[in-house]
Design a protein around this motif. Structure first.
Motif, PDB file in Angstrom:
ATOM      1  N   PRO A  91      37.501   4.623  60.482  1.00  0.00           N
ATOM      2  CA  PRO A  91      36.661   4.470  59.280  1.00  0.00           C
ATOM      3  C   PRO A  91      37.504   4.340  58.025  1.00  0.00           C
ATOM      4  CG  PRO A  91      36.656   6.750  60.032  1.00  0.00           C
ATOM      5  CD  PRO A  91      37.366   5.956  61.093  1.00  0.00           C
ATOM      6  N   ALA A  92      36.946   3.691  57.026  1.00  0.00           N
ATOM      7  CA  ALA A  92      37.652   3.523  55.755  1.00  0.00           C
ATOM      8  C   ALA A  92      37.876   4.887  55.108  1.00  0.00           C
ATOM      9  CB  ALA A  92      36.852   2.625  54.825  1.00  0.00           C
ATOM     10  N   PRO A  93      39.089   5.175  54.622  1.00  0.00           N
ATOM     11  CA  PRO A  93      39.361   6.491  54.033  1.00  0.00           C
ATOM     12  C   PRO A  93      38.650   6.733  52.710  1.00  0.00           C
ATOM     13  CG  PRO A  93      41.241   5.033  53.744  1.00  0.00           C
ATOM     14  CD  PRO A  93      40.277   4.307  54.638  1.00  0.00           C
ATOM     15  N   GLY A  94      38.307   5.653  52.003  1.00  0.00           N
ATOM     16  CA  GLY A  94      37.605   5.825  50.736  1.00  0.00           C
ATOM     17  C   GLY A  94      38.512   6.024  49.544  1.00  0.00           C
ATOM     18  N   TYR A  95      39.803   5.853  49.745  1.00  0.00           N
ATOM     19  CA  TYR A  95      40.746   6.012  48.638  1.00  0.00           C
ATOM     20  C   TYR A  95      41.970   5.138  48.879  1.00  0.00           C
ATOM     21  CZ  TYR A  95      43.271   9.022  51.907  1.00  0.00           C
ATOM     22  OH  TYR A  95      43.934   9.505  53.004  1.00  0.00           O
ATOM     23  N   ARG A 115      50.707  -4.889  40.935  1.00  0.00           N
ATOM     24  CA  ARG A 115      51.556  -5.003  39.753  1.00  0.00           C
ATOM     25  C   ARG A 115      51.048  -4.178  38.589  1.00  0.00           C
ATOM     26  NH1 ARG A 115      50.809 -10.551  37.155  1.00  0.00           N
ATOM     27  NH2 ARG A 115      48.937  -9.436  36.488  1.00  0.00           N
ATOM     28  N   ASP A 116      49.751  -4.274  38.296  1.00  0.00           N
ATOM     29  CA  ASP A 116      49.205  -3.642  37.098  1.00  0.00           C
ATOM     30  C   ASP A 116      48.853  -2.170  37.288  1.00  0.00           C
ATOM     31  OD1 ASP A 116      49.455  -6.152  36.079  1.00  0.00           O
ATOM     32  OD2 ASP A 116      47.316  -6.628  36.080  1.00  0.00           O
ATOM     33  N   TYR A 117      48.447  -1.777  38.503  1.00  0.00           N
ATOM     34  CA  TYR A 117      47.996  -0.402  38.720  1.00  0.00           C
ATOM     35  C   TYR A 117      48.843   0.351  39.740  1.00  0.00           C
ATOM     36  CZ  TYR A 117      43.937  -2.147  36.215  1.00  0.00           C
ATOM     37  OH  TYR A 117      43.101  -2.703  35.262  1.00  0.00           O
ATOM     38  N   ASP A 118      49.936  -0.275  40.192  1.00  0.00           N
ATOM     39  CA  ASP A 118      50.895   0.399  41.067  1.00  0.00           C
ATOM     40  C   ASP A 118      50.259   0.887  42.359  1.00  0.00           C
ATOM     41  OD1 ASP A 118      53.605   0.817  41.212  1.00  0.00           O
ATOM     42  OD2 ASP A 118      53.486   2.907  40.605  1.00  0.00           O
ATOM     43  N   ILE A 131      53.516   6.506  43.451  1.00  0.00           N
ATOM     44  CA  ILE A 131      54.032   7.866  43.234  1.00  0.00           C
ATOM     45  C   ILE A 131      53.217   8.913  43.990  1.00  0.00           C
ATOM     46  CG2 ILE A 131      54.983   7.293  40.987  1.00  0.00           C
ATOM     47  CD1 ILE A 131      52.569   8.591  39.683  1.00  0.00           C
ATOM     48  N   GLY A 132      52.282   8.451  44.833  1.00  0.00           N
ATOM     49  CA  GLY A 132      51.554   9.380  45.689  1.00  0.00           C
ATOM     50  C   GLY A 132      50.215   9.844  45.161  1.00  0.00           C
ATOM     51  N   ASP A 133      49.772   9.375  44.009  1.00  0.00           N
ATOM     52  CA  ASP A 133      48.467   9.767  43.486  1.00  0.00           C
ATOM     53  C   ASP A 133      47.357   9.101  44.294  1.00  0.00           C
ATOM     54  OD1 ASP A 133      49.681  11.275  41.560  1.00  0.00           O
ATOM     55  OD2 ASP A 133      49.584   9.720  40.019  1.00  0.00           O
TER      56      ASP A 133
END
Length: 227
Positions: free
Chosen positions: A39-43, A83-86, A48-50
């Motif tokens: 299933p899709a994890p939803g995140y 690129r824009d949101y890493d 950097i791990g956020d």
């Protein structure tokens, strides 16, 4: 299950996976049936791990498509998100979120191709019956530039009836070259028996070449392989 009897052996004979057994033992319910993989994890994770929720990623997508990325497809949009949101995200997930937002850009309309007639072996008994056209590439070492050379040959007498050379070669150039070739052979009024044979190059598959042959009463046939 009797703890005194090896659990692995029982599971082996009953053909039950260990994960199923321990899931039932811990939760008391069957393992939920999954369709189409995990299933899709939803995140989504950042470099950097956020953790960024799918809802927030959709907001990023909507922000991008309102700006310079309004004409981008999901593949290009994936690069923008990275690129824009890493974000650590692949094109498949972007496509799924894009589809959920119902903002997928329609595919480009497929243009109708000119009709194709396959070439067959023909018996040539005289000139002006079968003309073969081909395009070759060359280069000039001193200037390191490439050029095109298009040649039309009468198959019967192997004479060159027309040629074109230049840094660009499109259907219009082939048409101009053949127009001159017809004049050189005295076929200004058209010749119903003349066949033009070529390969499947873009210059010969386009509408410019097809319309020229149709208007002049010429037959056009293309080979399945290069000449």
């Amino acid at each position: 299950m009797d703890e005194g009897f090896p659990a692995k052996r029982v599971l082996y004979f009953l053909k039950i996976s260990r994960s199923t057994y321990y899931y039932r033992r811990k939760h008391g319910t069957p393992v939920p049936h999954r369709k189409g993989g995990r299933p899709a994890p939803g995140y989504t994770k950042t470099q950097i791990g956020d953790t960024v929720t799918d809802k927030q990623v959709k907001t990023y997508i909507l922000t991008l498509v309102k700006g310079e990325a309004s004409a981008y497809g999901y593949r290009k949009l994936t690069s923008c998100l990275r690129r824009d949101y890493d974000l650590i995200i692949n094109k498949k997930k972007v496509y799924r979120l894009y589809k959920e937002l119902d903002i997928l850009i329609p595919q480009r309309e497929v243009k109708e191709k000119a009709p194709r007639h396959l070439a067959k072996n023909r018996r040539v008994t005289g000139p002006n019956q079968l003309c073969q056209v081909d395009i070759k590439y060359g280069s000039v070492r001193s200037s390191r530039r490439f050029f095109f050379l298009a040649i039309a040959i009468d198959v019967y007498d192997r004479s060159i009836v027309g040629y074109y050379h230049g840094h660009v070669c499109e259907g219009s150039h082939i048409v101009s070259m053949l127009e001159q070739a017809l004049q050189n052979r005295g076929l200004n009024d058209g010749e119903k028996n003349l066949i033009i044979r070529s390969d499947n190059g873009p210059q010969f598959c386009g509408w410019a070449f097809h319309r020229f042959c149709e208007e002049r009463g010429l037959g056009e046939y293309r080979l399945n392989r290069p000449i």
